[in-house]
Design a protein around this motif. Structure first.
Motif, mmCIF file in Angstrom:
data_model
loop_
_atom_site.group_PDB
_atom_site.id
_atom_site.type_symbol
_atom_site.label_atom_id
_atom_site.label_comp_id
_atom_site.label_asym_id
_atom_site.label_seq_id
_atom_site.Cartn_x
_atom_site.Cartn_y
_atom_site.Cartn_z
ATOM 1 N N TYR A 1 60.312 -25.625 -3.149
ATOM 2 C CA TYR A 1 60.452 -25.719 -4.593
ATOM 3 C C TYR A 1 62.030 -25.444 -4.921
ATOM 4 O O TYR A 1 62.607 -26.150 -5.680
ATOM 5 C CB TYR A 1 59.441 -25.176 -5.514
ATOM 6 C CG TYR A 1 59.618 -25.062 -7.027
ATOM 7 C CD1 TYR A 1 59.072 -26.149 -7.453
ATOM 8 C CD2 TYR A 1 60.275 -24.216 -7.733
ATOM 9 C CE1 TYR A 1 59.113 -26.318 -9.000
ATOM 10 C CE2 TYR A 1 60.522 -24.416 -9.089
ATOM 11 C CZ TYR A 1 60.162 -25.479 -9.683
ATOM 12 O OH TYR A 1 59.949 -25.610 -11.054
ATOM 13 N N SER B 1 64.569 -25.561 -2.902
ATOM 14 C CA SER B 1 65.476 -26.573 -2.574
ATOM 15 C C SER B 1 65.399 -27.879 -3.440
ATOM 16 O O SER B 1 66.523 -28.220 -3.398
ATOM 17 C CB SER B 1 64.907 -27.133 -1.005
ATOM 18 O OG SER B 1 65.040 -25.782 -0.159
ATOM 19 N N LEU B 2 64.370 -28.084 -3.769
ATOM 20 C CA LEU B 2 64.114 -29.484 -4.652
ATOM 21 C C LEU B 2 65.134 -29.137 -6.229
ATOM 22 O O LEU B 2 65.360 -30.085 -6.498
ATOM 23 C CB LEU B 2 62.734 -30.021 -4.715
ATOM 24 C CG LEU B 2 62.158 -30.408 -3.494
ATOM 25 C CD1 LEU B 2 60.789 -30.817 -3.807
ATOM 26 C CD2 LEU B 2 63.061 -31.223 -2.665
ATOM 27 N N THR B 3 64.697 -27.905 -6.560
ATOM 28 C CA THR B 3 65.122 -27.895 -7.876
ATOM 29 C C THR B 3 66.454 -27.314 -7.854
ATOM 30 O O THR B 3 67.282 -27.978 -8.619
ATOM 31 C CB THR B 3 63.990 -26.770 -8.733
ATOM 32 O OG1 THR B 3 63.809 -25.486 -7.873
ATOM 33 C CG2 THR B 3 63.011 -27.551 -8.772
ATOM 34 N N LEU C 1 68.502 -29.485 -5.230
ATOM 35 C CA LEU C 1 69.119 -30.799 -5.539
ATOM 36 C C LEU C 1 69.047 -31.085 -6.970
ATOM 37 O O LEU C 1 69.036 -32.199 -7.195
ATOM 38 C CB LEU C 1 68.034 -31.528 -4.611
ATOM 39 C CG LEU C 1 68.417 -31.514 -3.136
ATOM 40 C CD1 LEU C 1 66.997 -32.007 -2.210
ATOM 41 C CD2 LEU C 1 69.610 -32.233 -2.817
ATOM 42 N N LEU D 1 66.480 -32.269 -8.493
ATOM 43 C CA LEU D 1 65.674 -33.632 -8.292
ATOM 44 C C LEU D 1 64.853 -34.095 -9.576
ATOM 45 O O LEU D 1 64.227 -33.113 -10.133
ATOM 46 C CB LEU D 1 64.690 -33.493 -6.984
ATOM 47 C CG LEU D 1 63.882 -34.823 -6.695
ATOM 48 C CD1 LEU D 1 64.964 -35.714 -5.880
ATOM 49 C CD2 LEU D 1 62.891 -34.660 -5.709
ATOM 50 N N LEU E 1 64.157 -39.170 -2.489
ATOM 51 C CA LEU E 1 64.631 -38.144 -1.542
ATOM 52 C C LEU E 1 64.229 -38.242 -0.213
ATOM 53 O O LEU E 1 63.322 -39.029 0.189
ATOM 54 C CB LEU E 1 63.642 -37.061 -2.156
ATOM 55 C CG LEU E 1 63.783 -35.826 -1.199
ATOM 56 C CD1 LEU E 1 64.730 -34.991 -1.428
ATOM 57 C CD2 LEU E 1 62.402 -34.908 -1.327
ATOM 58 N N ILE F 1 63.879 -36.307 3.401
ATOM 59 C CA ILE F 1 63.437 -35.101 4.018
ATOM 60 C C ILE F 1 63.757 -35.145 5.349
ATOM 61 O O ILE F 1 63.133 -35.873 6.193
ATOM 62 C CB ILE F 1 62.051 -34.684 3.707
ATOM 63 C CG1 ILE F 1 61.805 -34.541 2.204
ATOM 64 C CG2 ILE F 1 61.927 -33.043 4.243
ATOM 65 C CD1 ILE F 1 60.547 -34.147 1.748
ATOM 66 N N ALA G 1 57.776 -29.868 0.706
ATOM 67 C CA ALA G 1 58.479 -30.484 -0.274
ATOM 68 C C ALA G 1 57.999 -32.080 -0.465
ATOM 69 O O ALA G 1 58.343 -32.442 -1.696
ATOM 70 C CB ALA G 1 59.943 -30.616 0.615
ATOM 71 N N ALA H 1 57.723 -33.121 -4.403
ATOM 72 C CA ALA H 1 58.513 -34.156 -4.722
ATOM 73 C C ALA H 1 57.715 -35.343 -5.297
ATOM 74 O O ALA H 1 58.143 -35.829 -6.271
ATOM 75 C CB ALA H 1 59.607 -34.732 -3.529
ATOM 76 N N VAL I 1 59.662 -40.833 -1.558
ATOM 77 C CA VAL I 1 60.113 -39.925 -0.826
ATOM 78 C C VAL I 1 60.235 -40.580 0.638
ATOM 79 O O VAL I 1 59.194 -41.354 0.975
ATOM 80 C CB VAL I 1 59.070 -38.826 -0.631
ATOM 81 C CG1 VAL I 1 59.381 -37.937 0.640
ATOM 82 C CG2 VAL I 1 58.914 -37.838 -1.836
ATOM 83 N N LEU J 1 67.092 -33.414 1.764
ATOM 84 C CA LEU J 1 66.811 -32.095 2.077
ATOM 85 C C LEU J 1 66.902 -31.948 3.501
ATOM 86 O O LEU J 1 66.136 -32.547 4.253
ATOM 87 C CB LEU J 1 65.187 -31.758 1.657
ATOM 88 C CG LEU J 1 64.605 -30.485 2.024
ATOM 89 C CD1 LEU J 1 65.702 -29.287 1.737
ATOM 90 C CD2 LEU J 1 63.270 -30.121 1.378
#
Length: 343
Positions: free
Chosen positions: A150, A152-154, A157, A159, A165, A167, A178, A182, A189, A233
């Motif tokens: 979470y 990493s994505l927020t 990134l 996102l 995205l 990964i 993730a 996502a 994804v 990611l």
């Protein structure tokens, strides 16, 4: 001035814990009777119900972690359980004895003793209260995995719904988590695996485009997304980073979060290896990057069946920690390895 809660006075004087007394193989994981940790002001003592077993704890056991400078050490960078003792606080606080909580990161299991034990003490700021009817073996898989994914994505990134995205390192626990998060955010994804037989694991996590990673994937991504993806990611590490950077559109972002391949640095790095207009950032996990309300929504989604938890195997008791670490090292089954402490 807050005073310690009276609850916790019934806690035993000693507890069982897995202790790494010296760097080494699986036999360096020893079960010992040790004193129950004394809680500092501003910290919380938790009776541990379950914990995940992670690559970083294997690194700790082997003596390869720069964050662990002294032994003996109780490993464990995450855990779930119930509050045993806490400072008395105002009526609005959710951190009360008996409250179910999760905790992770922040030096846990590295600079101070972690969750491979019956009790653990951690700073109150990195404790997340929750309510759920999910079993401990499910909740125990979540803290570090969801927090890293979470965050990493927020934070890493930013996102947004409708974005694409990629990964890289998709069958890792963070990669699988993730993907599910996502998809819940509304992203398309793409995700990689080195093993063709694991494409099904990616699809089960909601991945739209599983990709076979032979060491370079930029051409595959270009065929699907000619302009490049919006965000990546990166979980494999520096050995593939140059190729990963070539998968991103101009003004897209690569977030470096992990190094499954073991390479954290690039010899003779130059910023000019980054394509024009592509952004490179990083993310290092913090408990505060997973708000309690977000964790609550994830628990609700799991209970409703709309969010999958990639649990590889569940173990019972500290006696099985060696088996869990051996299975983590083998990497034969994707997903999270969880130890439950039965009362």
């Amino acid at each position: 001035m807050s005073q310690p809660s009276a609850v916790g006075d019934d806690a035993p004087a000693t507890m069982r814990a897995v202790v790494v007394t010296r760097p080494g193989g699986l036999d360096a994981l020893e079960i010992k009777d040790v004193p129950v940790p004394v809680r500092k002001p501003g910290w919380v003592r938790i009776k541990v119900k379950a914990f995940g077993v992670n690559e970083s704890e294997v690194t700790t056991r082997k003596g390869e972690s720069d964050a662990v400078v002294t032994y003996p050490r109780v490993p464990g960078i995450e855990g779930v359980g119930v509050v045993d003792e806490v400072d008395e606080v105002d009526e609005d606080s959710e951190l009360r004895p008996g409250q179910r909580v999760a905790t992770m990161m922040g030096g846990m299991g590295r600079s101070y003793d972690g969750a491979y034990a019956q009790y653990v003490t951690v700073p109150a700021a990195q404790v997340i209260p929750f309510e759920t009817s999910l079993p401990w073996e499910v909740v125990g898989a979540l803290p570090e995995m969801f927090q890293t994914a979470y965050g990493s994505l927020t934070t890493g990134l930013d996102l947004k719904a409708g974005q694409t995205l990629l990964i890289r390192g998709g069958t890792s626990t963070v990669g699988l988590s993730a993907a599910t998060i996502a998809k819940d955010l509304g992203a398309t994804v793409l995700s990689t695996t080195r093993s063709p037989e694991r494409a099904g694991d990616l699809r089960a996590a909601g991945v739209d485009h599983p990709l076979l990673d032979s060491g370079t994937i930029a051409d595959q991504v270009s065929e699907l997304m000619p302009e490049g993806v919006d965000a990546v990611l990166e979980l494999v590490g520096c050995s593939v980073l140059a190729d990963t950077l070539c998968t991103v559109r101009r003004h897209g972002t690569v977030c470096f979060t992990g190094a499954l391949a073991g390479e954290w640095t690039i010899p003779d790095f130059t910023p000019f290896m980054i394509p024009n207009g592509v952004r490179l950032t990083s993310y290092g996990g913090r408990a505060t990057d997973l708000p309690a309300d977000v964790f609550a929504r994830q628990l609700q989604a799991i209970a409703a069946g709309s969010l999958e938890v990639p649990v590889a195997k569940v173990y019972h008791g500290l006696e099985q920690v060696r088996d869990a670490q051996a299975d983590v090292e083998s990497g034969t089954t994707p997903g999270k390895y969880v130890v439950v402490l039965d009362d």
